[in-house]
Structure formats: C-alpha cells, structure tokens
Design a protein around this motif. Structure first.
Motif, PDB file in Angstrom:
ATOM      1  N   PHE A 180      11.039   3.378  -7.415  1.00  0.00           N
ATOM      2  CA  PHE A 180      11.861   4.103  -6.435  1.00  0.00           C
ATOM      3  C   PHE A 180      12.519   5.317  -7.092  1.00  0.00           C
ATOM      4  CE2 PHE A 180      12.580   2.016  -2.223  1.00  0.00           C
ATOM      5  CZ  PHE A 180      11.532   1.121  -2.318  1.00  0.00           C
ATOM      6  N   ARG A 181      12.914   5.149  -8.363  1.00  0.00           N
ATOM      7  CA  ARG A 181      13.526   6.284  -9.073  1.00  0.00           C
ATOM      8  C   ARG A 181      12.522   7.391  -9.281  1.00  0.00           C
ATOM      9  NH1 ARG A 181      16.579   5.077 -14.547  1.00  0.00           N
ATOM     10  NH2 ARG A 181      16.495   7.320 -14.837  1.00  0.00           N
ATOM     11  N   TYR A 221       9.944   8.104  -7.557  1.00  0.00           N
ATOM     12  CA  TYR A 221       9.645   8.806  -6.314  1.00  0.00           C
ATOM     13  C   TYR A 221      10.884   9.456  -5.705  1.00  0.00           C
ATOM     14  CZ  TYR A 221       4.941   6.928  -6.396  1.00  0.00           C
ATOM     15  OH  TYR A 221       3.654   6.641  -6.745  1.00  0.00           O
ATOM     16  N   GLY A 222      11.975   9.486  -6.479  1.00  0.00           N
ATOM     17  CA  GLY A 222      13.155  10.227  -6.043  1.00  0.00           C
ATOM     18  C   GLY A 222      13.857   9.636  -4.828  1.00  0.00           C
ATOM     19  N   ALA A 223      13.863   8.292  -4.717  1.00  0.00           N
ATOM     20  CA  ALA A 223      14.508   7.660  -3.568  1.00  0.00           C
ATOM     21  C   ALA A 223      16.017   7.890  -3.609  1.00  0.00           C
ATOM     22  CB  ALA A 223      14.220   6.159  -3.573  1.00  0.00           C
ATOM     23  N   GLN A 247      17.918   5.033   0.752  1.00  0.00           N
ATOM     24  CA  GLN A 247      16.527   4.570   0.827  1.00  0.00           C
ATOM     25  C   GLN A 247      16.326   3.338  -0.035  1.00  0.00           C
ATOM     26  OE1 GLN A 247      14.576   8.239  -0.312  1.00  0.00           O
ATOM     27  NE2 GLN A 247      13.664   8.418   1.721  1.00  0.00           N
ATOM     28  N   TYR A 282      15.002   0.133   1.896  1.00  0.00           N
ATOM     29  CA  TYR A 282      13.610  -0.265   1.714  1.00  0.00           C
ATOM     30  C   TYR A 282      13.394  -1.234   0.561  1.00  0.00           C
ATOM     31  CZ  TYR A 282      12.783   3.544   4.944  1.00  0.00           C
ATOM     32  OH  TYR A 282      12.816   4.356   6.034  1.00  0.00           O
ATOM     33  N   LEU A 283      14.380  -1.354  -0.331  1.00  0.00           N
ATOM     34  CA  LEU A 283      14.169  -2.234  -1.486  1.00  0.00           C
ATOM     35  C   LEU A 283      15.179  -3.385  -1.529  1.00  0.00           C
ATOM     36  CD1 LEU A 283      12.744  -2.925  -4.093  1.00  0.00           C
ATOM     37  CD2 LEU A 283      14.193  -1.289  -5.280  1.00  0.00           C
ATOM     38  N   LEU A 340      12.237   8.192 -16.618  1.00  0.00           N
ATOM     39  CA  LEU A 340      13.064   6.992 -16.452  1.00  0.00           C
ATOM     40  C   LEU A 340      14.107   6.880 -17.558  1.00  0.00           C
ATOM     41  CD1 LEU A 340      10.359   4.437 -15.331  1.00  0.00           C
ATOM     42  CD2 LEU A 340      12.214   5.378 -13.950  1.00  0.00           C
ATOM     43  N   ARG A 376       7.925  16.730  -6.487  1.00  0.00           N
ATOM     44  CA  ARG A 376       7.890  15.341  -6.013  1.00  0.00           C
ATOM     45  C   ARG A 376       6.448  14.972  -5.717  1.00  0.00           C
ATOM     46  NH1 ARG A 376      12.402  13.648  -1.583  1.00  0.00           N
ATOM     47  NH2 ARG A 376      12.529  11.579  -2.471  1.00  0.00           N
ATOM     48  N   TRP A 424       7.204  -8.169   0.850  1.00  0.00           N
ATOM     49  CA  TRP A 424       7.483  -8.255   2.293  1.00  0.00           C
ATOM     50  C   TRP A 424       6.686  -7.215   3.080  1.00  0.00           C
ATOM     51  CZ3 TRP A 424      11.088  -7.011  -1.451  1.00  0.00           C
ATOM     52  CH2 TRP A 424      11.379  -5.654  -1.594  1.00  0.00           C
ATOM     53  N   LEU A 442       9.321   7.515   1.161  1.00  0.00           N
ATOM     54  CA  LEU A 442      10.505   7.947   0.428  1.00  0.00           C
ATOM     55  C   LEU A 442      10.684   9.464   0.475  1.00  0.00           C
ATOM     56  CD1 LEU A 442      10.395   5.524  -2.619  1.00  0.00           C
ATOM     57  CD2 LEU A 442      11.808   5.386  -0.570  1.00  0.00           C
TER      58      LEU A 442
END
Lengths: 286, 278
Positions: A178-179, A181-183, A187, A191-192, B81, B97, B112, B125
């Motif tokens: 998620f990081r 993809y820049g969530a 979000q 979503y998580l 990261l 992006r 899910w 996203l």
C-alpha cells in the motif's frame, strides 16, 4: 482361479475402515442434535417427578407444566416486557458497535488519543456495572437513556478491544505494498485495515450481543427497585415479591431463549460475512 | 489444480500492456541509478555499503548472495520503503505512480478480495474505477494464464497460482521496473522451474525490466542477463557478471554447455563472496 487372498483381505480391511469412519460421521451428526434434546427431556421429566413425588408447593418450586401454563396465561404481560428488554438490548448493541468501532478507529489513527483514553475504557470495563448503575440512575433523568448507558458500558469493550487488535493485525507485506502504491491514510484504513479487522470485530460482536442483554437486565434490576420499569427483569422482581414463582420461571425462560437467539443470529451473520474467505467459516474435510 | 502457462500465446497482440523492445546490453536507456548507496541500522549495523548500480530498460538483473548480504535491503531502498543513510537513488525522469511493481516472497494477496480485485488494487489506490481498467486487469491475468480465475478467492488457488496473481498485480500498471524478492523461494522445485520458464516467456513478451533477488545460482543464470554478486558483513557488491545467452531462453538452455559454464562462473564468484576457496 481365485483372486489373491492377501490383497483382497487388505482391501476389505480398508473398506471396513472407510465404512466405520463414515458411520462414525453419521452417528456424530445425529448425536449433535439428539443428545442435547435427550438431556433436556430427561431433566424436564426429572424436575416434574421431583415436584410431584415430594408434593412441593408451587410457590416454592413449580413443575415444568405450570411454568409453561403461566407462560401462556401471562403471555400479554411477559411479551410486552420482553419487547422492552429486547429493545434496550438491541439499541445498546447498536450503540456499542458504533462506539466500539468508532473508538477503535480513533485509537488506531491517533496514538495520542489512544494514550489519553484507553486507560479509562479499561477502568469502565473492569468496574462492575451493578455498582455504577445506581449512580447512573441518580444523574440520568431519562429512564431509557439510563438503561442504554448501563448496557453500553458492559457491551462496548469487547468490540473496542477486538477491533483494535484487528486493525493492528494487517499483513506487513500488504502494508508495504500500500505504501509503494502511494495509498492515503484513508485508503489504507478502508481497503486494508477494516477488512483485516472484520473477523476480529465479528468475534467481539458475538460476545457483546450476550453482554448487552446482561447489561440491560442488570440495569432493569437497579432501575426496577427505584419503582419504575416494565422489562423482563422488573417482571421477575415483581413476581418475586408476590411469591409468583411460576411467572419468575417463565420470564427466566424468555430471557434465556432471547440470549440464545441473539447469539445464534450474530453467529449466522458472522458466518455469512466470512464464508467466502476466512478460515473460521470454512469447513474442512478432516 | 493444474497451473496454466504464464504466457499462453507469445504472439498474442498487446492492447494495453505495451511491448517494449529490448535493446542489446550497452544500448539500453537508463531507468534508475544507485550511487554510493549505503544503509546503516541502529547506527552500527551496516546492511549495505556503497552500492553502485545502473538499471537499464529491459535489464533482467539478479541480486545473488548469501543471507545478510543486503540484497533485500537494496530492494527495499529502491522501493522507497526505507531511506538510504548515504548515497542516492535517482530515477531517470523522476519516479511516477505506477512506475514500480513489486512481488514479495509471499504472494501477499488480500484474502477477502477476488483475484480480479487483487490485481485491480494498484489502480484502485490511484482512484481509477474498475470499468475503466477492466481490460488491463484481464490482460494481466491472461498473461499469467489465470483468465479463468477472475472471480476466485486466493484460498481456492495453489501456491504457484497465488504467485501468478501477485505477478499479474505487479505487471498491471505497466511499470518501468519490477522488483522481485525471492518470489519462488517458498515453492516446490517443480512449480519453481515452471514459473521460471514462464517468467522468461513473459519477459520476452512484454519486455519488462526486472530486479530479482535470489540465493540460487541456477535461478539467477537461467533468468538474468546481469548477475550482481553480493557479500555479507558488511553487505556489498562483489562483482557483476553478464549472462550472454540470448533471450528467449527455453528449457533446453538449462542443459546447454553455455548454461553450465555460466553457473560455474557465478558459483565461483559466490564462493569468493562467502570467503570460501572456490
């Protein structure tokens, strides 16, 4: 010529084994329902016999027949009382869900909010509601609001605790993804974290369902002694004062059935929501 | 359940995932450059020291080394990261992006969500609606041979198939660079071989750029055209090898003398990196 004996013997053994296992499975399936019903019938029969043989008067211990009779005879009074208790219970559960999930999200999003308020949530939880309830009824004018508050205090904590645990139990690789993809924060939550927390939340909800009934009953006891009320607990108290023991049993029966129905309903809800993906809802062949 | 081919038909015309022609080594445009990149944890543990690496379009780079050599750290730095404690990582033309796709050692799928929803995630996203990108999602899944499993949940899939979904998700944004962190290490030997072959077919098909972390000499030689050999304590690059065998490489490459020769060279370099006599 005959077939090779050792092989057929082995095959026969395997077949017998297989058949035995299938039979055990079938017996298991039937026994799961038959045994509790059987125990129930035996206990009811025993109860009835004890009352009859010992000639116990109905104001000390009524027989099961009399309890059912009272349930039917007093149905109008008991059913309206049941509706009152049920209404408080379900409202408390709804408010517990909103409050519990809301606080869990707040605590999850803001560490400072968690540091500030979590200890008080724990204190509220560990203080027995019976000891808080009289105070609540002194300060809260509206009776329904007072009942609701009592039931909520008991019910919200398992939802808060479980949902908090769930929100913090996301897969760390998914978090990284998620990081990458820049969530945004929202979000990530939507979503998580919320989907990850769902099974935990549902576990808390099942506990909260039973607790909100307990909370509602306890609050009614406290409020009832103050001379107001028409819920099931009040009916039990009232019947007790009048030595109407059969009605006490009838009301108790209704409360127990109520609790079972709430638990079953919430378990069913949980199963429906999780059956597609969560291990807890997936039946495996052993 | 039988795993389908990763690339069902390599002649399949690309509609959304652009085919980038792979130029010979030395003529490829730059994607990103790492210069003197270092990472120190807790002020005293040097995970990576002075790493220099230029990644070019179409490269298939393997980072090969023993555990603790900083190959995963390098990958996390490139992925953004964590931040390097020294040096810098520069994307040519800046990083947009969706320029990066990542495949972790675990499939890392949302249990899910269905397969299609999982592959749709990078777009979701970025605020794109599913109908807008449906063709990209379906195309990525057809590239990994999972067209028939759009509506399946991850738990219904085998380990290899989950990894394919993970690869489809990394591909779906048509990224300039795909990072793979020992993606097949947890799979059985047979599935790993199959996925290696299919990954190469996929690479020839869409011409993606890959950095692939592995500790297997054979995997690195079979897959890559550049092998970066790394050593531990402190984590650092020892040497870079080129695997000159042309793509597409088939299963026959595994038994060729060329392959054996390259494996021998890479093994020797790895032994040196581990401080053992070759």
């Amino acid at each position: 010529m005959t077939a090779l004996p050792p092989l057929t013997a082995a095959e026969a053994r395997v077949d017998a084994e297989e058949a035995r296992r299938a039979r055990a499975l079938r017996v298991d399936k039937v026994a799961r329902w038959v045994l509790p019903v059987l125990v129930f019938l035996i206990l009811i029969g025993l109860w009835d016999r004890i009352v009859v043989w010992n000639r116990i008067p109905h104001y000390i211990l009524p027989g099961p027949g009399l309890v059912v009779e009272t349930l039917i005879k007093d149905w109008a009074i008991l059913f309206s009382a049941l509706l009152v208790t049920l209404q408080i219970t379900l409202m408390a559960l709804a408010v517990a869900v909103i409050g519990g999930v809301g606080l869990a999200i707040l605590f999850n999003q803001s560490r400072f909010a968690e540091m500030s308020f979590y200890p008080y949530a724990v204190i509220l939880q560990v203080t027995p509601v019976v000891s808080i309830a009289p105070l609540i009824f002194i300060y809260v004018e509206n009776r329904t609001a007072g009942l609701l508050l009592c039931a909520w205090i008991v019910a919200f904590f398992p939802i808060l605790a479980n949902t908090t645990l769930g929100l913090n139990s996301t897969d760390h690789n998914l978090r990284d993804l998620f990081r990458i993809y820049g969530a945004s924060r929202w979000q990530r939550l939507r979503y998580l974290q919320l989907p990850s927390a769902l099974p935990y939340f549902l576990g808390g909800l099942r506990i909260a369902g039973g607790l909100s009934l307990i909370g509602a009953i306890v609050a009614e006891y406290v409020a009832g002694t103050a001379g107001i009320g028409s819920g099931l607990a009040f009916r039990i108290l009232e019947a007790g004062y009048r030595l109407n023991i059969p009605r006490m049993f009838a009301a108790l029966l209704l409360i127990a059935v109520c609790g079972v129905v709430i638990f079953a309903g919430l378990s069913f809800l949980s199963h429906m929501l999780l059956r597609k993906w969560h291990d807890s809802a997936i039946r495996r062949e052993s | 359940m039988q795993d389908g081919p990763l690339c069902p038909s390599c002649e399949h015309p690309m509609s959304d995932l652009i085919h980038r022609p792979t130029l010979p080594l030395g003529q490829r445009p730059k994607v990103l450059e790492m210069s003197r990149v270092g990472k120190v944890f807790n002020g005293n543990v040097t995970a990576l020291r002075d790493m220099e690496l230029t990644v070019n379009e179409g490269d298939f780079i393997s980072l090969l080394g023993p555990s603790g050599c900083g190959k995963s750290t390098a990958l996390r730095l490139i992925a953004g990261l964590s931040n390097p404690t020294s040096g810098r990582i520069l994307w040519d033309g800046g990083q947009g992006r969706g320029d990066l796709g990542v495949v972790f050692q675990e499939p890392t799928l949302m249990p899910w969500a269905t397969v299609a929803q999982n592959v749709y995630l990078p777009f979701r996203l970025r605020g794109r609606s599913y109908p807008e990108v449906r063709s990209e999602v379906e195309e990525a899944l057809s590239l990994v041979g999972l067209s028939a499993f759009l509506d399946a949940y991850p738990r219904e899939l085998s380990g290899g198939m989950k990894m394919r979904v993970s690869i489809a998700r990394a591909l779906v944004t048509n990224p300039r660079l795909i990072l793979m962190d020992e993606p097949f290490a947890a799979l059985d030997e047979i599935t790993r071989h199959k996925l290696n072959t299919d990954l190469l077919a996929l690479k020839s098909n869409i011409g993606c750029t890959v950095i692939f972390v592995t500790h297997s000499v054979f995997e690195s030689v079979f897959l890559s055209d550049r092998i970066v050999v790394m050593a531990a304590r402190p984590g650092r690059v020892i040497e870079e090898l080129a695997v000159t065998a042309p793509y597409p490489r088939s299963e026959a490459f595994r038994t060729s003398a060329d392959y054996a020769a390259h494996c021998q060279i890479a093994s020797r370099a790895l032994h040196l990196a581990m401080g053992e006599p070759a």
